[in-house]
Write a protein that holds these residues in place. Sequence first.
Motif, PDB file in Angstrom:
ATOM      1  N   UNK A   1     -40.207  91.829 -12.410  1.00 15.51           N
ATOM      2  CA  UNK A   1     -39.471  91.189 -13.415  1.00 15.51           C
ATOM      3  C   UNK A   1     -38.159  91.810 -13.657  1.00 15.51           C
ATOM      4  N   UNK A   2     -38.057  93.036 -13.762  1.00 17.70           N
ATOM      5  CA  UNK A   2     -36.641  93.793 -13.960  1.00 17.70           C
ATOM      6  C   UNK A   2     -35.828  93.454 -12.732  1.00 17.70           C
ATOM      7  N   UNK A   3     -36.180  93.554 -11.422  1.00 14.77           N
ATOM      8  CA  UNK A   3     -35.451  93.307 -10.296  1.00 14.77           C
ATOM      9  C   UNK A   3     -35.003  92.006 -10.451  1.00 14.77           C
ATOM     10  N   UNK A   4     -35.816  90.967 -10.597  1.00 17.10           N
ATOM     11  CA  UNK A   4     -35.358  89.546 -10.675  1.00 17.10           C
ATOM     12  C   UNK A   4     -34.487  88.906 -11.761  1.00 17.10           C
ATOM     13  N   UNK A   5     -34.706  89.724 -13.024  1.00 21.91           N
ATOM     14  CA  UNK A   5     -33.725  89.319 -14.100  1.00 21.91           C
ATOM     15  C   UNK A   5     -32.340  90.102 -13.634  1.00 21.91           C
ATOM     16  N   UNK A   6     -32.345  91.226 -13.355  1.00 25.43           N
ATOM     17  CA  UNK A   6     -30.945  91.812 -12.863  1.00 25.43           C
ATOM     18  C   UNK A   6     -30.419  90.781 -11.912  1.00 25.43           C
ATOM     19  N   UNK A   7     -31.145  90.516 -10.917  1.00 26.89           N
ATOM     20  CA  UNK A   7     -30.645  89.463  -9.805  1.00 26.89           C
ATOM     21  C   UNK A   7     -29.974  88.043 -10.536  1.00 26.89           C
ATOM     22  N   UNK A   8     -30.322  87.664 -11.988  1.00 27.04           N
ATOM     23  CA  UNK A   8     -29.962  86.546 -12.383  1.00 27.04           C
ATOM     24  C   UNK A   8     -28.665  86.885 -13.456  1.00 27.04           C
TER      25      UNK A   8
ATOM     26  N   UNK B   1     -30.560  94.550 -17.719  1.00 31.18           N
ATOM     27  CA  UNK B   1     -32.043  95.039 -17.974  1.00 31.18           C
ATOM     28  C   UNK B   1     -32.454  96.285 -18.668  1.00 31.18           C
ATOM     29  N   UNK B   2     -32.864  96.212 -19.701  1.00 28.74           N
ATOM     30  CA  UNK B   2     -33.261  97.516 -20.333  1.00 28.74           C
ATOM     31  C   UNK B   2     -34.895  97.674 -20.026  1.00 28.74           C
TER      32      UNK B   2
ATOM     33  N   UNK C   1     -40.446 106.003 -16.012  1.00 29.63           N
ATOM     34  CA  UNK C   1     -39.324 105.971 -16.770  1.00 29.63           C
ATOM     35  C   UNK C   1     -38.133 106.436 -15.831  1.00 29.63           C
ATOM     36  N   UNK C   2     -38.391 107.510 -15.126  1.00 22.85           N
ATOM     37  CA  UNK C   2     -37.669 108.101 -14.427  1.00 22.85           C
ATOM     38  C   UNK C   2     -37.263 107.283 -13.074  1.00 22.85           C
TER      39      UNK C   2
ATOM     40  N   UNK D   1     -33.608 103.541 -10.528  1.00 24.08           N
ATOM     41  CA  UNK D   1     -33.189 102.240 -10.133  1.00 24.08           C
ATOM     42  C   UNK D   1     -32.296 101.616 -10.689  1.00 24.08           C
ATOM     43  N   UNK D   2     -31.595 102.235 -11.655  1.00 26.42           N
ATOM     44  CA  UNK D   2     -30.529 101.767 -12.282  1.00 26.42           C
ATOM     45  C   UNK D   2     -30.467 101.124 -13.641  1.00 26.42           C
ATOM     46  N   UNK D   3     -31.793 100.926 -14.188  1.00 26.21           N
ATOM     47  CA  UNK D   3     -31.999 100.358 -15.582  1.00 26.21           C
ATOM     48  C   UNK D   3     -31.655 101.210 -16.779  1.00 26.21           C
TER      49      UNK D   3
END
Length: 423
Positions: free
Chosen positions: A227-234, A238-239, A248-249, A254-256
Amino acid sequence: MQVICVDYAVREESLAPQGKLKIEWADRQMPVINLIRQQFERDLPLKGMTIAACLHVTSETANLMRTLKAGGAVVALCASNPLSTQDDVAASLVKDYDIPVFAVRGEDGKTYYEHLHQVLDFKPTITMDDGGDLVSTLHTDRIELRERVKAGTEETTTGIVRFRNMEREGALKYPIIAVNDAQTKHFFDNRYGTGQSSLDGILRATNVLLAGKKFVVAGYGWCGRGVAMRARGMGSNVVVTEVDPLKALEATMDGFSVMPMKEAARIGDIFITATGDKNVIREEHMMVMKDGTILCNTGHFDVEVEKPALEKLARERRVVRENLEEYVLKDGRSLYLLGEGRLVNLACAEGHPSIVMDMSFANQALSAQFIVEKGHTLEPRVYQVPPEIDNRIAALKLKSMNVEIDVLTPEQDAYLSSWKAGT
Ligand code: ADE
């Protein structure tokens, strides 16, 4: 086809033609399950088996049911969530494929469990569960059925967590194959499937623009990662919130942005839970959220957003659009809940696309065959899907996608099994 199935519960039989078209469309995108169905038709590996299935009643599940039946099994299907049933698909399974279904979208809790019992009335030799309700019902209310059951399969993380707890407490009475843990399942279904279908659900329910929004993902397991990956793509910021330091690490690298929910609650525009645990978004968080915040869940059960707290804080509720409910709080802020806090991808959209369910359900079908062949050798424990099944599905999927890969040369093969060669 002559319809002989008499006992079933679907919303509206006249929806069958529409359901059939959907099932056929999905089937075009399920090449692996197609191949397995052809083999099953030839070899009838499930002959003599009765499979009680408790799965989301979708067009993809319909194609799994057809496959199990082609393999010689008697199958009966109920829903694994009251809000995920596609009523047209349920009708078609009954009318066109002669498969008994007990599922009506929006059924209440009592009916949901009655339908589970009706499927158990078929006296299964194999259970096929998604979330663990069928198996836990059998172990509590229908324990007399246990002797007949060779083994079961489980589709999702939540169910496997429940069965491992049962195993630890000595309560599990027959073996379970953890389909979710197959690599051709969770790497793809949980990540790319949930990633896409959850955003699909949010968009269908709200039609909001994701670009520029603060999008909070609770949980960085395979579903949360997707979900995080795809939300960033849109284009969302993303938090991620987590309780596990390693995840968490990973999310951080991954840059979130990673922070506690208490902090995220103040800044988020859209929240989605993907943890498998309860009360992840609770009163203390709702108290500080911005007016207009959107809340949803993509975990199996509707416990991740604390609905009783939302109800307590609200002075008014109204349905604004299909699957979008506004809670007007006593202080005047509005929070919006999607799909009653049930899994947003199936309650507000159609679940994962067929091409990904193809692999998940290939694991289900081949695990059922494995149970017939090897079930008698298993203890009442949770087992992994045999790696040969995983590899076979990956190879078939690649073939269906016209992707070729290299093979090791004999020299490379020998190198990998030696230890003497170094710098
Ligand atoms: N779980 C997630 N997506 C699904 C789908 N399309 N069919 C059945 N189960 C699912």
